[in-house]
Design a protein around this motif. Structure first.
Motif, PDB file in Angstrom:
ATOM      1  N   THR A  22       2.682  18.720 -14.178  1.00  0.00           N
ATOM      2  CA  THR A  22       1.846  19.617 -15.169  1.00  0.00           C
ATOM      3  C   THR A  22       0.328  19.884 -15.518  1.00  0.00           C
ATOM      4  O   THR A  22      -0.553  18.519 -14.770  1.00  0.00           O
ATOM      5  N   GLU A  23      -0.226  20.247 -16.439  1.00  0.00           N
ATOM      6  CA  GLU A  23      -1.484  20.404 -16.043  1.00  0.00           C
ATOM      7  C   GLU A  23      -1.975  19.540 -17.061  1.00  0.00           C
ATOM      8  O   GLU A  23      -2.859  19.140 -16.833  1.00  0.00           O
ATOM      9  N   GLU A  24      -1.423  18.857 -18.208  1.00  0.00           N
ATOM     10  CA  GLU A  24      -1.917  17.520 -18.767  1.00  0.00           C
ATOM     11  C   GLU A  24      -2.031  16.668 -17.565  1.00  0.00           C
ATOM     12  O   GLU A  24      -2.708  15.359 -17.869  1.00  0.00           O
ATOM     13  N   GLU A  25      -0.918  16.678 -17.376  1.00  0.00           N
ATOM     14  CA  GLU A  25      -0.793  14.965 -16.142  1.00  0.00           C
ATOM     15  C   GLU A  25      -2.747  15.612 -14.870  1.00  0.00           C
ATOM     16  O   GLU A  25      -2.273  14.467 -15.008  1.00  0.00           O
ATOM     17  N   ILE A  26      -2.473  17.329 -14.521  1.00  0.00           N
ATOM     18  CA  ILE A  26      -3.717  16.639 -13.856  1.00  0.00           C
ATOM     19  C   ILE A  26      -5.257  16.910 -14.549  1.00  0.00           C
ATOM     20  O   ILE A  26      -5.643  15.932 -13.760  1.00  0.00           O
ATOM     21  N   ASP A  27      -5.071  17.177 -15.565  1.00  0.00           N
ATOM     22  CA  ASP A  27      -5.708  17.033 -16.383  1.00  0.00           C
ATOM     23  C   ASP A  27      -6.483  15.661 -16.162  1.00  0.00           C
ATOM     24  O   ASP A  27      -7.460  14.895 -16.280  1.00  0.00           O
ATOM     25  N   ASN A  28      -5.244  14.449 -16.620  1.00  0.00           N
ATOM     26  CA  ASN A  28      -5.988  13.425 -16.257  1.00  0.00           C
ATOM     27  C   ASN A  28      -5.670  12.675 -15.441  1.00  0.00           C
ATOM     28  O   ASN A  28      -6.570  11.824 -15.834  1.00  0.00           O
ATOM     29  N   PHE A  29      -5.045  12.859 -14.226  1.00  0.00           N
ATOM     30  CA  PHE A  29      -4.786  12.233 -13.002  1.00  0.00           C
ATOM     31  C   PHE A  29      -5.924  12.564 -12.207  1.00  0.00           C
ATOM     32  O   PHE A  29      -5.381  11.644 -11.116  1.00  0.00           O
ATOM     33  N   GLY A  30      -5.943  14.113 -12.169  1.00  0.00           N
ATOM     34  CA  GLY A  30      -5.996  14.658 -10.974  1.00  0.00           C
ATOM     35  C   GLY A  30      -5.198  15.381  -9.948  1.00  0.00           C
ATOM     36  O   GLY A  30      -4.260  15.603 -10.629  1.00  0.00           O
ATOM     37  N   GLU A  31      -6.000  16.180  -9.658  1.00  0.00           N
ATOM     38  CA  GLU A  31      -5.199  16.917  -8.734  1.00  0.00           C
ATOM     39  C   GLU A  31      -4.418  16.706  -7.322  1.00  0.00           C
ATOM     40  O   GLU A  31      -3.139  17.391  -7.228  1.00  0.00           O
ATOM     41  N   ARG A  32      -4.558  15.219  -7.552  1.00  0.00           N
ATOM     42  CA  ARG A  32      -3.660  14.731  -6.435  1.00  0.00           C
ATOM     43  C   ARG A  32      -2.013  14.351  -6.656  1.00  0.00           C
ATOM     44  O   ARG A  32      -1.745  14.314  -6.105  1.00  0.00           O
ATOM     45  N   CYS A  33      -2.545  14.205  -8.112  1.00  0.00           N
ATOM     46  CA  CYS A  33      -1.252  13.866  -9.087  1.00  0.00           C
ATOM     47  C   CYS A  33       0.003  14.971  -8.308  1.00  0.00           C
ATOM     48  O   CYS A  33       1.461  14.644  -8.664  1.00  0.00           O
TER      49      CYS A  33
END
Length: 639
Positions: free
Chosen positions: A306-317
């Motif tokens: 999700t966008e929220e996951e990418i925002d917190n943990f980076g694009e590599r997730c």
């Protein structure tokens, strides 16, 4: 006054005191001895009473000590018998020997009652009121009561009902016997109350004053608490085992991801090897572990973050398929691996199991040594340090990856294809220990089974229960190195303070340390060192994520550097975000060799939380098995 040698009388008048002082010196040793002799010659009875009393007390002390030592011997002998009978009980359960089951259960009960009776004797009652040792005696009595409770209310009924015989049938002909599951569930329900009571009782015992007693109490507490933990974990899962194990001829496929915590991620490490386990009607087959690049890809396609996951943990997730577990919620990690496996392999897996090298080492405690084709043997003392660190100094990266795959594949294959010979008690103990450290996580597609995994604390998820608050301390390697072997995390939490609104505040002190000592090595392989530009070779570069509990927040953040190398920290500022409705603090952190960063802050829970704040943190290498900076000389057998 009288002369010396005559019957002694004492005149208390002041005039006589002066003359007495001139003729009799009470501090003269010779005079004292003569006076004492005369006293005994004059038929006075009180001296004999005093001396006789002293001798009587001394003799009583000797008799009590001898009796006590004999009583201690009785307790010790009976405790040894308990251990023998308990071992026989497990052996009988495994073999399905009904007579041996009854005999061993009865033996445990008889010895437990003998210990309880001995510790309840007047002699032990006397010692229970002696300062210093009294509390230890009372604790030993509690242990005796626990033994009786477990024996009479768990082992004996199970043996007499024959339910333990079901355990011997759980594995048969290298498969899991699904027909035995109902009986096992009944046996577990039967044993659970006594174990639960005992675990709670032992956990609340005061710390022992006598070292030897402390060892006994700690050992008893550990064993009972572990057994209780196992039962509690197993109970919610067992009803779903038929479905999970492919009952009715249904095929179930589970993806195993081997995490390399030398490159640490929030809830594991870089996933360099993967394999699939297939189960049908309890029959298990283990596929080959293969390199990430062979079965997926290092990066490219989105796994559905999700966008929220990418925002917190980076694009590599999302697009780096060895890095999905930088997200500190294994439910989401499992879903992302499900998506990407289907995309690349065209197969819909039924679950994902995550494990790391420390978990493999725990499993080896029950399985023994693994002899590899690389000429290096791993066991329960060295597996993690060799897999995460030493092998990186010995061989080139590809050979290290091949070595890791062989060890992980061999351990799992040997375990799953020799279920009849598996030490089930040791296996479940290893799983429980690994789960408590977040080293064993399970996601399954079946929603009911996944809820059971959560109840068993095996799901590795972020929780959202404001009444049972949970805070997270997570790190992920940001330097593309294998230096995380040297990272340690120490977390300390204060007692709770209740605030006016009913929330509770906890002061946190979290210390991140880079334990790497460059002086310990003549040469460090580039594969181990930091690859990102702008960082020195021995730095640890980490992404730090602090997660607040449901309905709570984090405040009063401070940082102190210890043993810094003199340069300015190249850290980012804190970035506050939210994930799944939880407040998250994110930043990058750099640590020089031997440097520590100490973060102090306050975690505030939601108002009205009744349970104490719990902590989840990234499972780094345990200090007790890390062997930081020891010799990594290539072994003679290594090829």
């Amino acid at each position: 006054m009288t002369h010396r040698g005559a019957k002694h009388t004492w005149d208390s008048s002041s005039s006589n005191v002066g003359s007495q002082s001139e003729s009799f010196n009470i501090y003269d040793q010779g005079d004292v001895v003569k006076v004492h002799r005369n006293v005994f010659r004059q038929h006075n009875t009180w001296p004999w009473i005093i001396v006789g009393s002293i001798l009587a007390v001394a003799l009583t002390g000797v008799v009590l000590t001898v009796t006590f030592l004999h009583s201690v011997g009785v307790v010790k002998d009976e405790a040894s018998s308990v251990r023998v009978y308990a071992h026989d009980f497990l052996g009988a359960a495994k073999k399905g020997n009904a007579q041996m089951l009854n005999d061993s259960a009865s033996g445990v009960s008889e010895s437990a009652h003998q210990i309880q009776g001995e510790l309840g004797s007047p002699l032990w009652e006397l010692f229970a009121h002696i300062p210093f040792v009294g509390s230890d005696v009372k604790s030993m009595r509690v242990v005796a009561d626990v033994l009786v409770d477990v024996a009479d209310n768990a082992l004996v009924p199970m043996a007499q009902s024959g339910r333990v015989l079901e355990l011997s049938q759980f594995t048969h002909d290298k498969s899991i016997n699904l027909d035995a599951l109902p009986g096992i569930i009944v046996a577990i329900e039967q044993a659970s109350p006594a174990l639960s009571r005992s675990a709670e009782t032992l956990s609340n015992l005061p710390k022992a004053n006598i070292a030897q007693v402390g060892e006994i109490l700690d050992s008893a507490t550990e064993k009972v608490v572990v057994a209780d933990d196992l039962i509690k974990r197993m109970r919610p899962i067992f009803p779903y085992l038929p479905t999970l194990l492919g009952s009715g001829g249904q095929e179930r496929n589970y993806l195993i991801i081997a995490e390399n915590t030398a490159e640490i991620h929030s809830i594991g490490g870089f996933v360099g090897a993967l394999g699939v386990v297939t189960v049908t009607d309890g029959n298990i087959s283990m596929g080959d572990f293969r390199n990430l690049a062979e079965v997926l890809s290092y990066d490219v396609d989105s796994a559905g973050a999700t966008e929220e996951e990418i925002d917190n943990f980076g694009e590599r997730c999302d697009t780096h398929h060895g890095d999905h577990n930088v997200i500190p919620d294994f439910q989401r990690v499992g879903e992302l691996y499900f998506n990407i496996w289907k995309l690349y392999q065209g197969q819909e897996i039924d679950g994902v199991f995550g494990l790391d090298p420390v978990f493999l080492q725990y499993l080896l405690e029950t399985m023994g040594e693994v002899k590899t084709t690389f000429g290096v043997n791993v066991d329960d003392t060295n597996a993690a340090s060799i897999l995460i660190n030493k092998s990186l100094f010995w061989w080139k990266p590809k050979k290290c990856d091949d070595f890791y795959r062989e060890v992980a594949g061999t351990v799992l294959s040997d375990m799953l294809t020799d279920l009849d010979g598996l030490d089930m008690t040791g296996f479940f103990g290893a799983v429980s220990k690994a789960a408590n450290e977040d080293r064993c996580k399970i996601w399954v597609r079946d929603e009911g089974a996944e809820d059971a995994m959560k109840e068993a604390r095996l799901a590795g998820e972020l929780t959202h229960d404001a009444d049972a608050p949970l805070t997270g301390v997570f790190v992920s390697d940001a330097s593309v190195s294998k230096m995380s072997y040297y990272l340690s995390i120490d977390t300390q939490m204060s007692e709770a303070r209740t605030n006016e609104d009913g929330s509770k505040s906890y002061d946190m002190r979290v210390t991140f340390t880079n334990n790497f000592d460059p002086n310990a090595y003549k040469k460090i392989p580039a594969y181990v060192l930091v690859q990102n530009k702008g960082r020195t070779d021995y730095d640890l570069g980490e992404e730090l994520h602090l997660v607040a509990p449901e309905g709570g927040h984090i405040e009063n953040m401070q940082c102190e550097r210890v043993n810094t190398q003199g340069d300015q920290p190249n850290d980012s500022d804190w970035h506050q975000g939210t994930y799944q409705g939880l407040e998250v603090w994110n930043k990058t952190l750099r640590l020089d060799a031997q440097e520590s960063a100490v973060f102090t802050y306050t975690v505030v829970t939601a108002p009205g939380a009744t349970q104490e704040l719990a902590i989840r943190k990234t499972p780094v290498m345990p200090p007790e098995i890390a062997y930081w900076n020891e010799s990594v000389s290539k072994p003679a057998k290594a090829k």
